[in-house]
Scaffold this motif. Structure first.
Motif, mmCIF file in Angstrom:
data_model
loop_
_atom_site.group_PDB
_atom_site.id
_atom_site.type_symbol
_atom_site.label_atom_id
_atom_site.label_comp_id
_atom_site.label_asym_id
_atom_site.label_seq_id
_atom_site.Cartn_x
_atom_site.Cartn_y
_atom_site.Cartn_z
ATOM 1 N N MET A 1 0.841 -1.196 0.000
ATOM 2 C CA MET A 1 0.000 0.000 0.000
ATOM 3 C C MET A 1 0.879 1.250 0.000
ATOM 4 N N THR A 2 0.284 2.345 -0.398
ATOM 5 C CA THR A 2 1.026 3.591 -0.458
ATOM 6 C C THR A 2 0.442 4.580 0.537
ATOM 7 N N GLY A 3 1.170 5.670 0.740
ATOM 8 C CA GLY A 3 0.677 6.746 1.572
ATOM 9 C C GLY A 3 -0.123 7.752 0.778
ATOM 10 N N LEU A 4 -0.491 7.429 -0.426
ATOM 11 C CA LEU A 4 -1.212 8.355 -1.288
ATOM 12 C C LEU A 4 -2.695 8.400 -0.929
ATOM 13 N N SER A 5 -3.265 9.603 -0.960
ATOM 14 C CA SER A 5 -4.721 9.699 -0.843
ATOM 15 C C SER A 5 -5.352 10.092 -2.174
ATOM 16 N N SER A 6 -4.543 10.662 -3.089
ATOM 17 C CA SER A 6 -5.067 11.053 -4.404
ATOM 18 C C SER A 6 -3.947 11.057 -5.431
ATOM 19 N N VAL A 7 -4.304 10.711 -6.665
ATOM 20 C CA VAL A 7 -3.358 10.732 -7.778
ATOM 21 C C VAL A 7 -4.036 11.400 -8.966
ATOM 22 N N ALA A 8 -3.344 12.371 -9.576
ATOM 23 C CA ALA A 8 -3.825 12.957 -10.821
ATOM 24 C C ALA A 8 -3.321 12.098 -11.968
ATOM 25 N N VAL A 9 -4.238 11.697 -12.824
ATOM 26 C CA VAL A 9 -3.892 10.881 -13.992
ATOM 27 C C VAL A 9 -4.093 11.724 -15.243
ATOM 28 N N PHE A 10 -3.041 11.836 -16.027
ATOM 29 C CA PHE A 10 -3.089 12.522 -17.311
ATOM 30 C C PHE A 10 -3.069 11.456 -18.395
ATOM 31 N N CYS A 11 -3.976 11.561 -19.371
ATOM 32 C CA CYS A 11 -4.048 10.548 -20.425
ATOM 33 C C CYS A 11 -4.834 11.086 -21.609
ATOM 34 N N GLY A 12 -4.850 10.315 -22.673
ATOM 35 C CA GLY A 12 -5.456 10.753 -23.913
ATOM 36 C C GLY A 12 -6.972 10.842 -23.877
ATOM 37 N N SER A 13 -7.492 11.769 -24.664
ATOM 38 C CA SER A 13 -8.940 11.850 -24.881
ATOM 39 C C SER A 13 -9.328 10.982 -26.077
ATOM 40 N N ARG A 14 -8.375 10.210 -26.568
ATOM 41 C CA ARG A 14 -8.581 9.193 -27.588
ATOM 42 C C ARG A 14 -8.119 7.863 -27.005
ATOM 43 N N PHE A 15 -8.441 6.763 -27.695
ATOM 44 C CA PHE A 15 -8.053 5.444 -27.206
ATOM 45 C C PHE A 15 -6.695 4.985 -27.726
ATOM 46 N N GLY A 16 -6.203 5.578 -28.816
ATOM 47 C CA GLY A 16 -4.959 5.120 -29.407
ATOM 48 C C GLY A 16 -5.171 3.846 -30.210
ATOM 49 N N THR A 17 -4.095 3.335 -30.785
ATOM 50 C CA THR A 17 -4.188 2.213 -31.718
ATOM 51 C C THR A 17 -4.045 0.847 -31.061
ATOM 52 N N ASP A 18 -3.552 0.797 -29.837
ATOM 53 C CA ASP A 18 -3.300 -0.477 -29.166
ATOM 54 C C ASP A 18 -4.340 -0.689 -28.066
ATOM 55 N N PRO A 19 -5.095 -1.791 -28.093
ATOM 56 C CA PRO A 19 -6.081 -2.058 -27.036
ATOM 57 C C PRO A 19 -5.465 -2.110 -25.636
ATOM 58 N N ALA A 20 -4.151 -2.308 -25.563
ATOM 59 C CA ALA A 20 -3.482 -2.331 -24.257
ATOM 60 C C ALA A 20 -3.586 -0.990 -23.547
ATOM 61 N N TYR A 21 -3.719 0.098 -24.284
ATOM 62 C CA TYR A 21 -3.820 1.418 -23.664
ATOM 63 C C TYR A 21 -5.123 1.537 -22.864
ATOM 64 N N GLU A 22 -6.232 1.102 -23.475
ATOM 65 C CA GLU A 22 -7.505 1.143 -22.762
ATOM 66 C C GLU A 22 -7.486 0.184 -21.576
ATOM 67 N N ALA A 23 -6.919 -0.991 -21.764
ATOM 68 C CA ALA A 23 -6.827 -1.954 -20.663
ATOM 69 C C ALA A 23 -6.036 -1.370 -19.500
ATOM 70 N N ALA A 24 -4.972 -0.645 -19.806
ATOM 71 C CA ALA A 24 -4.164 -0.026 -18.755
ATOM 72 C C ALA A 24 -4.951 1.066 -18.033
ATOM 73 N N ALA A 25 -5.741 1.842 -18.779
ATOM 74 C CA ALA A 25 -6.555 2.890 -18.161
ATOM 75 C C ALA A 25 -7.566 2.275 -17.203
ATOM 76 N N VAL A 26 -8.187 1.177 -17.624
ATOM 77 C CA VAL A 26 -9.141 0.470 -16.755
ATOM 78 C C VAL A 26 -8.421 -0.038 -15.508
ATOM 79 N N GLU A 27 -7.231 -0.599 -15.702
ATOM 80 C CA GLU A 27 -6.446 -1.104 -14.569
ATOM 81 C C GLU A 27 -6.120 0.016 -13.583
ATOM 82 N N VAL A 28 -5.734 1.171 -14.095
ATOM 83 C CA VAL A 28 -5.397 2.300 -13.226
ATOM 84 C C VAL A 28 -6.616 2.740 -12.418
ATOM 85 N N GLY A 29 -7.740 2.943 -13.092
ATOM 86 C CA GLY A 29 -8.942 3.381 -12.385
ATOM 87 C C GLY A 29 -9.371 2.395 -11.316
#
Length: 194
Positions: A1-29
């Motif tokens: 676990m971390t000592g974080l209470s909040s993280v700002a995530v910067f990312c694309g307003s598009r999905f990009g060409t690789d489905p791994a990008y969307e999968a990673a966004a889902v994983e992060v959320g």
């Protein structure tokens, strides 16, 4: 676990060409929500922005969105967030995100993503805040930037100490753990030759 209470995530307003990008966004959320870490992001419901927010909301997480009025229609503000702030300028957006976040994480994205995360890294370097930044290197997306950072150090435009204020990694959990660690004390190190 971390000592974080909040993280700002910067990312694309598009999905990009690789489905791994969307999968990673889902994983992060999902991972942020499961760890009880509030997601702070750009407020849109399109592209990777929407995917990370949807995943955090679905996992029961707190989500704070900040979107400029001028982008509200284009990025289509997300209606299902814990908080949504509609602001007048990009400067206001970034200031609120910086204030509300303990650390910053970049997923794949375009120029806006790059500008937002590098500004926060610069603010840490300048001592404006003492918050870590990291690039989630999905499928090697951020490797060219990592190479550029190394080149900046090698050519004398960036100190190794300042380069170490930002991290690159292909595994999310170690990156989040690192983002929760305090920064080392920094020395002012400027080239003062005339």
């Amino acid at each position: 676990m971390t000592g974080l209470s909040s993280v700002a995530v910067f990312c694309g307003s598009r999905f990009g060409t690789d489905p791994a990008y969307e999968a990673a966004a889902v994983e992060v959320g999902r991972t942020l929500a499961e760890r009880g870490i509030t997601l702070v992001y750009g407020g849109g419901r399109v592209g990777l922005m929407g995917a990370v927010a949807d995943a955090a909301v679905a996992a029961g997480g707190e989500v704070v969105g900040v979107i400029p009025r001028s982008l509200d229609e284009r990025e289509v503000a997300h209606a299902g967030l814990t908080e949504l702030h509609v602001v007048e300028t990009m400067h206001e957006r970034k200031a609120i995100m910086a204030e509300r976040a303990d650390a910053f994480l970049a997923l794949p994205g375009g120029m806006g993503t790059l500008e937002e995360i590098t500004e926060q890294w610069t603010w840490t370097q300048l001592g404006i805040h003492a918050k870590r930044s990291a690039f989630y290197d999905v499928g090697g997306f951020w490797q060219p930037l990592s190479t550029l950072v190394d080149s900046m150090v090698e050519t004398g435009f960036l100190t190794a100490e300042h380069a170490a204020l930002v991290s690159f990694g292909a595994d999310l959990v170690p990156l989040l753990d690192l983002l929760g660690q305090p920064l080392p004390a920094q020395q002012k190190d400027y080239d003062t030759r005339p």
